[in-house]
Scaffold this motif. Sequence first.
Motif, PDB file in Angstrom:
ATOM      1  N   THR A   2       0.838  -1.196   0.000  1.00 32.93           N
ATOM      2  CA  THR A   2       0.000   0.000   0.000  1.00 32.93           C
ATOM      3  C   THR A   2       0.873   1.246   0.000  1.00 32.93           C
ATOM      4  OG1 THR A   2      -0.118  -0.205   2.377  1.00 32.93           O
ATOM      5  CG2 THR A   2      -2.050  -0.955   1.155  1.00 32.93           C
ATOM      6  N   GLY A   3       0.464   2.236  -0.803  1.00 36.82           N
ATOM      7  CA  GLY A   3       1.214   3.496  -0.837  1.00 36.82           C
ATOM      8  C   GLY A   3       2.339   3.511  -1.839  1.00 36.82           C
ATOM      9  N   MET A   4       2.726   2.325  -2.342  1.00 42.14           N
ATOM     10  CA  MET A   4       3.828   2.297  -3.306  1.00 42.14           C
ATOM     11  C   MET A   4       3.336   2.761  -4.675  1.00 42.14           C
ATOM     12  SD  MET A   4       6.080  -0.884  -4.719  1.00 42.14           S
ATOM     13  CE  MET A   4       7.018  -1.371  -3.300  1.00 42.14           C
ATOM     14  N   ILE A   5       4.107   3.641  -5.310  1.00 40.24           N
ATOM     15  CA  ILE A   5       3.749   4.119  -6.660  1.00 40.24           C
ATOM     16  C   ILE A   5       3.827   2.924  -7.616  1.00 40.24           C
ATOM     17  CG2 ILE A   5       4.470   5.599  -8.567  1.00 40.24           C
ATOM     18  CD1 ILE A   5       5.587   7.552  -6.435  1.00 40.24           C
ATOM     19  N   GLN A   6       2.781   2.746  -8.403  1.00 37.78           N
ATOM     20  CA  GLN A   6       2.757   1.638  -9.356  1.00 37.78           C
ATOM     21  C   GLN A   6       3.161   2.142 -10.744  1.00 37.78           C
ATOM     22  OE1 GLN A   6       1.990  -1.626  -8.296  1.00 37.78           O
ATOM     23  NE2 GLN A   6       2.096  -0.610  -6.315  1.00 37.78           N
ATOM     24  N   GLY A   7       3.855   1.294 -11.484  1.00 35.50           N
ATOM     25  CA  GLY A   7       4.234   1.639 -12.864  1.00 35.50           C
ATOM     26  C   GLY A   7       5.320   2.695 -12.921  1.00 35.50           C
ATOM     27  N   GLY A   8       5.295   3.460 -13.994  1.00 34.41           N
ATOM     28  CA  GLY A   8       6.283   4.536 -14.136  1.00 34.41           C
ATOM     29  C   GLY A   8       7.550   4.119 -14.852  1.00 34.41           C
ATOM     30  N   TRP A   9       7.538   2.900 -15.433  1.00 33.49           N
ATOM     31  CA  TRP A   9       8.744   2.423 -16.130  1.00 33.49           C
ATOM     32  C   TRP A   9       9.124   3.334 -17.295  1.00 33.49           C
ATOM     33  CZ3 TRP A   9      12.626  -0.782 -15.150  1.00 33.49           C
ATOM     34  CH2 TRP A   9      12.471  -1.727 -14.135  1.00 33.49           C
ATOM     35  N   GLU A  10       8.116   3.991 -17.909  1.00 29.98           N
ATOM     36  CA  GLU A  10       8.446   4.865 -19.054  1.00 29.98           C
ATOM     37  C   GLU A  10       9.389   5.984 -18.627  1.00 29.98           C
ATOM     38  OE1 GLU A  10       5.559   4.464 -17.603  1.00 29.98           O
ATOM     39  OE2 GLU A  10       4.276   6.236 -17.630  1.00 29.98           O
ATOM     40  N   PHE A  11       9.213   6.481 -17.388  1.00 30.63           N
ATOM     41  CA  PHE A  11      10.105   7.532 -16.874  1.00 30.63           C
ATOM     42  C   PHE A  11      11.498   6.972 -16.598  1.00 30.63           C
ATOM     43  CE2 PHE A  11       5.844   9.044 -15.801  1.00 30.63           C
ATOM     44  CZ  PHE A  11       5.881  10.307 -16.355  1.00 30.63           C
ATOM     45  N   VAL A  12      11.536   5.740 -16.094  1.00 35.57           N
ATOM     46  CA  VAL A  12      12.823   5.092 -15.803  1.00 35.57           C
ATOM     47  C   VAL A  12      13.609   4.917 -17.104  1.00 35.57           C
ATOM     48  CG1 VAL A  12      13.916   3.024 -14.854  1.00 35.57           C
ATOM     49  CG2 VAL A  12      11.815   3.888 -13.822  1.00 35.57           C
ATOM     50  N   TRP A  13      12.954   4.388 -18.138  1.00 37.22           N
ATOM     51  CA  TRP A  13      13.648   4.176 -19.431  1.00 37.22           C
ATOM     52  C   TRP A  13      14.105   5.494 -20.030  1.00 37.22           C
ATOM     53  CZ3 TRP A  13      15.515  -0.183 -19.368  1.00 37.22           C
ATOM     54  CH2 TRP A  13      14.795  -1.330 -19.031  1.00 37.22           C
ATOM     55  N   LEU A  14      13.259   6.527 -19.912  1.00 38.68           N
ATOM     56  CA  LEU A  14      13.640   7.845 -20.457  1.00 38.68           C
ATOM     57  C   LEU A  14      14.905   8.372 -19.769  1.00 38.68           C
ATOM     58  CD1 LEU A  14      10.442  10.006 -21.009  1.00 38.68           C
ATOM     59  CD2 LEU A  14      12.332   9.694 -22.610  1.00 38.68           C
ATOM     60  N   VAL A  15      14.935   8.246 -18.436  1.00 40.29           N
ATOM     61  CA  VAL A  15      16.100   8.734 -17.676  1.00 40.29           C
ATOM     62  C   VAL A  15      17.369   8.008 -18.119  1.00 40.29           C
ATOM     63  CG1 VAL A  15      17.191   8.696 -15.393  1.00 40.29           C
ATOM     64  CG2 VAL A  15      14.876   9.574 -15.640  1.00 40.29           C
ATOM     65  N   TYR A  16      17.309   6.670 -18.162  1.00 40.93           N
ATOM     66  CA  TYR A  16      18.508   5.908 -18.531  1.00 40.93           C
ATOM     67  C   TYR A  16      18.880   6.151 -19.998  1.00 40.93           C
ATOM     68  CZ  TYR A  16      18.876   3.669 -14.020  1.00 40.93           C
ATOM     69  OH  TYR A  16      19.072   3.450 -12.671  1.00 40.93           O
ATOM     70  N   GLY A  17      17.881   6.263 -20.857  1.00 32.69           N
ATOM     71  CA  GLY A  17      18.144   6.520 -22.278  1.00 32.69           C
ATOM     72  C   GLY A  17      18.824   7.862 -22.487  1.00 32.69           C
ATOM     73  N   ILE A  18      18.289   8.892 -21.842  1.00 38.62           N
ATOM     74  CA  ILE A  18      18.851  10.244 -22.002  1.00 38.62           C
ATOM     75  C   ILE A  18      20.253  10.315 -21.371  1.00 38.62           C
ATOM     76  CG2 ILE A  18      18.571  12.667 -21.278  1.00 38.62           C
ATOM     77  CD1 ILE A  18      15.497  12.213 -21.674  1.00 38.62           C
ATOM     78  N   THR A  19      20.426   9.663 -20.227  1.00 39.77           N
ATOM     79  CA  THR A  19      21.743   9.669 -19.561  1.00 39.77           C
ATOM     80  C   THR A  19      22.803   9.035 -20.458  1.00 39.77           C
ATOM     81  OG1 THR A  19      20.674   9.536 -17.404  1.00 39.77           O
ATOM     82  CG2 THR A  19      23.002   8.929 -17.489  1.00 39.77           C
ATOM     83  N   TRP A  20      22.495   7.852 -20.974  1.00 38.07           N
ATOM     84  CA  TRP A  20      23.482   7.171 -21.830  1.00 38.07           C
ATOM     85  C   TRP A  20      23.686   7.914 -23.145  1.00 38.07           C
ATOM     86  CZ3 TRP A  20      27.214   4.053 -20.601  1.00 38.07           C
ATOM     87  CH2 TRP A  20      27.126   3.351 -19.408  1.00 38.07           C
ATOM     88  N   ALA A  21      22.605   8.470 -23.697  1.00 35.58           N
ATOM     89  CA  ALA A  21      22.746   9.244 -24.949  1.00 35.58           C
ATOM     90  C   ALA A  21      23.673  10.437 -24.711  1.00 35.58           C
ATOM     91  CB  ALA A  21      21.374   9.714 -25.425  1.00 35.58           C
ATOM     92  N   GLY A  22      23.510  11.105 -23.576  1.00 33.85           N
ATOM     93  CA  GLY A  22      24.359  12.256 -23.254  1.00 33.85           C
ATOM     94  C   GLY A  22      25.810  11.859 -23.079  1.00 33.85           C
ATOM     95  N   LEU A  23      26.043  10.783 -22.347  1.00 29.22           N
ATOM     96  CA  LEU A  23      27.426  10.349 -22.087  1.00 29.22           C
ATOM     97  C   LEU A  23      28.098   9.860 -23.367  1.00 29.22           C
ATOM     98  CD1 LEU A  23      26.889   8.422 -18.703  1.00 29.22           C
ATOM     99  CD2 LEU A  23      27.887  10.699 -19.017  1.00 29.22           C
ATOM    100  N   ILE A  24      27.385   9.040 -24.146  1.00 29.11           N
ATOM    101  CA  ILE A  24      27.965   8.514 -25.383  1.00 29.11           C
ATOM    102  C   ILE A  24      28.176   9.664 -26.378  1.00 29.11           C
ATOM    103  CG2 ILE A  24      27.532   7.015 -27.382  1.00 29.11           C
ATOM    104  CD1 ILE A  24      26.063   5.107 -25.379  1.00 29.11           C
TER     105      ILE A  24
END
Lengths: 37, 231
Positions: A2-24
């Motif tokens: 109870t109380g745990m945020i459900q889903g949100g994987w799209e935000f997780v993928w965006l963060v990792y995608g943008i981070t790696w795109a920036g570094l590469i």
Amino acid sequence: MTGMIQGGWEFVWLVYGITWAGLIGYGLSLARKDARA
Amino acid sequence: MNQRWEIWVGLLGTVMLVWAHYTGLFVSPPEAMMGDVGRILYAHVPTAWVGLLTYLVAFIAAIGALATGRAAWDAMVEATVEVGLLLNVLLLIQGSLWAKPTWGVYWTWDPRLTTCAIMVVAFGVVLALRRQIDAPMRRLTISSVATIIAFVNVPIVYLSVKWWKTLHQPYSSPETVDSAMVTPLRVAAFGMLFLATAFVVRRWRIGLVALQRDFEAPDLPEASAPLKVED
């Protein structure tokens, strides 16, 4: 679970995608500058 | 070969970061309150730590540049501000993408977020100034002073979650996160540190070649009228 945020994987993928795109992208831009120097 | 050691450091950092991100995404448990969104931690927190550290090196380099007037320190200012700015921009994007599912908004004028945004603008001004000034000593002096002024905000960013009531969570450290999350967080932090070190050293070498050329060139008087060839 109870109380745990459900889903949100799209935000997780965006963060990792943008981070790696920036570094590469920055790594490649340095390699290009190095080749020209 | 000796001049390329940073490539190996960068590769080591990349491997560590890949492992830590894989573990954070697929092996670590979801965070108790934030669920899977909490996995952003392994990208966001190391970016913040290493970004602030890079700005600290920029501050030290700026003092070194002002004290010695040497191109090597000036090139270090340029390299660290550029890499710090890259991490700072990534940090703001990561933060807003984390804020949306947890706070309900991409952006709010919270003290931590606002001081972070000021940090981007302040160090962005340093790079813009460097591109506008051609005379090497003048560029060194002005950009070093600007770096020192911009750095005043960095401890404020760090302490903002302590000084003010803020939506942002307090400091994250291995002591404040669950033991299952500590190892990937630590490895991600060192991976990011090694990668940023490689970027800074490589950028420093590239910049130093150009700056040494600038510093060795004689100062030419400003041309007041077009040059003419005598018949």
